[in-house]
Design an enzyme around this catalytic site. Structure first.
Site, short mmCIF file in Angstrom:
data_model
loop_
_atom_site.label_atom_id
_atom_site.label_comp_id
_atom_site.label_asym_id
_atom_site.label_seq_id
_atom_site.Cartn_x
_atom_site.Cartn_y
_atom_site.Cartn_z
N CYS A 99 -13.08 -8.59 9.53
CA CYS A 99 -12.17 -7.57 9.45
C CYS A 99 -12.79 -6.66 11.52
O CYS A 99 -13.21 -6.03 11.88
CB CYS A 99 -12.48 -7.26 8.26
SG CYS A 99 -11.20 -5.64 8.31
N TRP A 151 0.55 -1.57 -0.02
CA TRP A 151 -0.01 -0.42 -0.09
C TRP A 151 0.99 1.34 -0.15
O TRP A 151 0.12 2.09 0.35
CB TRP A 151 -0.35 -0.24 1.03
CG TRP A 151 -2.07 -1.18 1.52
CD1 TRP A 151 -2.34 -1.78 -0.38
CD2 TRP A 151 -3.15 -1.89 1.76
NE1 TRP A 151 -2.78 -2.83 -0.02
CE2 TRP A 151 -3.22 -2.84 1.66
CE3 TRP A 151 -3.02 -1.20 3.08
CZ2 TRP A 151 -4.62 -3.53 1.99
CZ3 TRP A 151 -4.01 -2.48 4.00
CH2 TRP A 151 -4.95 -2.94 3.72
N HIS A 207 -3.75 -11.16 10.05
CA HIS A 207 -4.78 -11.29 10.10
C HIS A 207 -4.64 -10.92 8.43
O HIS A 207 -4.08 -10.40 8.21
CB HIS A 207 -5.82 -10.27 10.92
CG HIS A 207 -6.74 -9.84 9.84
ND1 HIS A 207 -7.98 -10.30 9.65
CD2 HIS A 207 -7.55 -8.51 8.68
CE1 HIS A 207 -8.84 -9.67 9.35
NE2 HIS A 207 -8.40 -8.78 8.17
N HIS A 246 -19.07 -6.25 6.51
CA HIS A 246 -18.86 -4.79 5.46
C HIS A 246 -20.41 -4.30 5.12
O HIS A 246 -20.83 -3.51 4.59
CB HIS A 246 -18.25 -5.54 4.15
CG HIS A 246 -16.98 -6.25 4.15
ND1 HIS A 246 -17.05 -7.64 4.82
CD2 HIS A 246 -15.74 -5.37 4.09
CE1 HIS A 246 -15.74 -7.46 4.57
NE2 HIS A 246 -14.93 -6.22 4.56
N1 GLN Z 1 -6.07 -4.26 12.21
C1 GLN Z 1 -6.98 -3.68 11.61
C2 GLN Z 1 -8.40 -2.98 11.97
O1 GLN Z 1 -9.12 -4.15 12.61
C3 GLN Z 1 -7.66 -4.23 10.38
C4 GLN Z 1 -7.47 -3.61 8.64
C5 GLN Z 1 -7.42 -4.92 7.84
O2 GLN Z 1 -7.21 -5.73 8.10
N2 GLN Z 1 -7.03 -3.80 6.72
O3 GLN Z 1 -8.50 -2.33 11.56
ZN ZN Z 2 -9.31 -7.10 7.76
#
Ligand code: GLN
Ligand code: ZN
Length: 750
Positions: A718, A553, A633, A686
């Site tokens: 997420c 990114w 993650h 989402h």
């Molecule tokens: N730790 C980040 C969050 O919870 C992970 C974000 C992501 O996976 N894009 O926002």
């Molecule tokens: Zn995520």
């Protein structure tokens, strides 16, 4: 024969140098602006950009007409194949906008009744396109009046316009089937539709983008593509452009069938594979990097171009659309002046193309070429880019065996079976954003800002205890963005004031620039962690962004292998990990949501990538002692094909997006023998919808069937920063209750 052009760019950005289109779109959606306002803004931007290109001396100007969201979606509109569920969306009279603009925005953004089309990454870039939805019954009905009108406008204004369309192969390759049929079954039909469209375009040249031609394709498909383009080539002036990878396959497929021009990306791949170019067509040489921000080595580029020119006609271009880089360096007055000299954004790249084309015609601007050479030499020898002798050994990437770690962690953490956790961020409220804005503009002091953020952390900890979550997070209120936050704290990165790049629709990002040796001047997250942990007896996760995602990114240096850069970032993170451990962290999460994104498009290149990506991640975490639990993650993609590499990351626990994609990852987890801890998300975060208890319980049951209950974690898909508090609290209650229910069932069985 259509007269050749000599200088162009592969495609134009649309959002506007000051994000004018973004603001016009958002104004239109909120009702503050009329259709006329929006179409007028788009027109002004398109015209101004075309004038700028012509003014810079380019002799062929790409134009896609006015675009209001995304080029794939524009193609969907052009071909009349909006998803069926939006066919009933009424056409309002939106003065100046295309007739079906309401269907267009419904497809992009959804309606109260129906979800939007899926959005996904455009090849290996950070741009997202709208995925076409096709079935065996799809009929293409050309709706070309908007495009034809816009192209005619440019011609009338005296612009030598070259319409740019997405080619049939790429459009269909990226489409999703709604009935199990293969979208490519439409290939021959679609070539016929394009033949009709091309015949109507009143320009010398027409460009068809076929980036799919740089991916692995079966020989019989390539045959069909060749046949289709043989048909299109009859029009004359047809230019097929490829990018994001080596052009050899495209050249072999397309040469000798009467096309006017073929475009190749010489930045991704150097010049060796150009053997396949016979010199019959105009070669549009994408030699100025369209997706990174470094100044071109003009002398080297000119030498390459001259070698090519000895074999046939050549035009100078960018390696891909300038959509992927910021508009101009001009507003970046605050950048480190030394580094600024190394950079070229969109406007500067256009000037490079023009200078190279003039030089190829025999008119070398010595001052410009000398300046480019001097900046390159400075960059090469600058202390800012000096390599640092890291002497990394294999042992630095290895932790103890998983079973031993697990035993040590069970002792240290004392967690229930099926532990619950979240991914890191909690709602980024208006309050948080406005505090950050006030701090940036100096309305509040650092102390006041810090106090406000600490209050947020305390609030988030209290709420998690109340909810009964097992492993807590501090909520990340202090982070504007998970990459930019670290980029601002690490040396070797810089951030821009106005370097916006369209990510999708009206959303723009400002990627940091990784320009030099990466080091960590001071700890970055330890204070936040320590404060959060001081408020609770439950374990709080230290929270870092992994090396691969930091690279994915950002704009990254092109003067050393990515693997080397990734290790440098990893070493900085490794220091942070060790400071977090020192401060008492028992769990540390290193996020790698983007690990899938950098995967090379061609299979032959993929193993080398996963090797360095996995190696960098392990370098970042392997300093942690056995009893410290490392989480990672990932999200935004399907990870089935990467499951082996995820195992190789050797994180104690991997939380992974799963609910949104119907737990598809479970089969891969099972068949790969995934032996580490894993938390397939059981709540799709989402949308603001609160899941029903039965839904979450169902997902959890499915997970229990594929994952050893001793290794299973319960968590959302997420982070929660885009959610509101109301739905967050309600949904987490459902999640914790489902975990408790499943736990007691497990205990009964045992
Ligand atoms: N730790 C980040 C969050 O919870 C992970 C974000 C992501 O996976 N894009 O926002
Ligand atoms: Zn995520």
């Amino acid at each position: 024969m259509t007269p050749h052009f000599t200088s162009t760019i592969a495609g134009a950005p649309r959002i506007g140098a000051r994000r004018e289109l973004k603001f016009a779109l958002e104004g239109f959606w909120s009702g503050a602006l009329t259709g006329r306002d929006l179409s007028q803004t788009a027109k002004t931007l398109t015209n101004a950009y075309a004038d700028q290109l012509a003014g810079a001396g380019l002799d062929s100007i790409p134009t896609s007409g006015r675009s209001y969201y995304d080029a794939m979606l524009d193609t969907t509109a052009l071909l009349g194949v909006f998803p069926e569920r939006f066919h009933d969306v009424a056409d309002h009279d939106n003065d100046g906008l295309p007739t079906h603009i309401d269907r267009y925005f419904a497809t992009a953004r959804g309606t109260v009744e129906f979800p939007a089309s899926a959005m996904t990454k455009w090849f290996d870039t950070n741009y997202h396109y709208l995925v076409p939805e096709l079935s065996a019954d799809t009929r293409f009905i050309l709706d070309d009046s908007a495009l034809l009108g816009d192209v005619q406008d440019q011609l009338t204004r005296g612009i030598n316009a070259r319409p740019v369309l997405i080619g049939p192969l790429t459009y269909l390759s990226l489409a999703r089937s709604t009935d199990g049929s293969d979208p490519l079954d439409h290939l021959e039909t679609l070539f016929e539709v394009y033949a009709r469209l091309l015949a109507k375009l009143p320009t010398d040249w027409v460009q068809l983008d076929e980036p799919s031609l740089v991916t692995d394709l079966a020989p019989d498909l390539l045959q069909r593509v060749r046949a289709g383009y043989t048909r299109l080539a009859q029009r004359g002036g047809v230019f097929v452009n490829t990018f994001f990878g080596a052009g050899d396959q495209a050249l072999r497929t397309l040469t000798g069938i009467g096309l006017g021009a073929i475009g190749v990306d010489l930045v991704s791949d150097g010049v060796t594979p150009l053997e396949a170019w016979t010199g019959e067509e105009l070669l549009v040489a994408g030699i100025v990097d369209g997706r990174n921000i470094w100044r071109t080595d003009l002398c080297a580029a000119l030498a390459t171009l001259r070698r090519l020119q000895a074999r046939g006609p050549v035009a100078v271009s960018t390696s891909c659309s300038l959509l992927h880089v910021p508009y101009s360096l001009t507003p970046e007055t605050a950048l480190n002046p030394e580094v600024r000299e190394w950079l070229a954004f969109g406007e500067e790249k256009v000037a490079e193309v023009a200078a190279l084309a003039r030089a190829l015609a025999g008119e070398v601007d010595e001052t410009l070429f000398d300046a480019a050479a001097a900046s390159l030499a400075d960059r090469r020898h600058s202390v800012l880019t000096a390599s640092r002798d890291a002497s990394i050994t294999d042992a630095d990437r290895k932790r103890g065996p998983f079973e031993a770690r697990l035993a040590a962690q069970e002792q240290a953490l004392d967690l229930p079976p099926l532990p619950t956790t979240t991914i890191g961020s909690f709602p980024q409220t208006q309050q948080i954003r406005s505090a950050r804005a006030k701090f940036r503009t100096g309305t509040i002091t650092a102390q006041e800002y810090g106090d406000a953020m600490r209050a947020e952390v305390a609030d988030v900890i209290a709420r998690q205890e109340e909810l009964g979550l097992d492993v807590l997070v501090h909520g990340e209120p202090e982070r504007n963005d998970m990459v930019q936050y670290f980029a601002e704290l690490l040396d070797g990165f810089l951030t821009t004031a106005n370097g916006w790049v369209q990510s999708y629709g009206s959303r723009c990002v400002r990627p940091p620039i990784l320009f030099g040796t990466v080091t960590r001047p001071t700890p970055m997250t330890v204070e936040w962690f320590a404060y959060a942990q001081s408020l609770t007896n439950r374990p709080v996760k230290g929270m870092l962004t992994g090396p691969v995602t930091m690279l994915a990114w950002s704009f990254v240096r092109d003067d050393q292998p990515l693997a080397v850069t990734a290790d440098q970032v990893a070493l900085a993170l490794r220091d942070e990990v060790s400071d977090l451990v020192e401060a008492g962290a028992k769990v540390i999460q290193v996020d790698e949501p983007a690990i899938r994104e950098l995967l090379p498009l061609r299979r032959a290149d993929q193993a080398a990538y996963t090797e360095w990506a996995v190696g960098a991640f392990r370098l970042a975490i392997a300093g942690a002692p056995d009893e410290v639990q490392i989480h990672t993650h990932m999200c935004y993609s399907e990870f089935n094909e990467l499951i082996r590499s995820i195992i190789d990351l050797d994180a104690d626990v991997t939380t992974i997006e799963a609910a949104r994609s119907d737990m598809q990852v479970l089969a891969a987890l099972k068949s790969s023998g995934f032996h580490l801890g894993v938390g397939p998300g059981v709540w799709d975060i989402h949308s603001p919808r609160v899941p029903e208890p039965a839904e979450v319980a169902g997902l959890l049951t499915a997970a229990l069937e594929s994952v050893d209950p001793k290794r299973l974690w319960v968590n959302p898909d997420c982070g929660l920063k885009t959610r509101g508090w109301e739905e967050t609290t309600a949904s987490l209650k459902v999640l914790v209750a489902a975990a408790e229910q499943a736990r007691s069932t497990l205990l009964q069985r045992a």
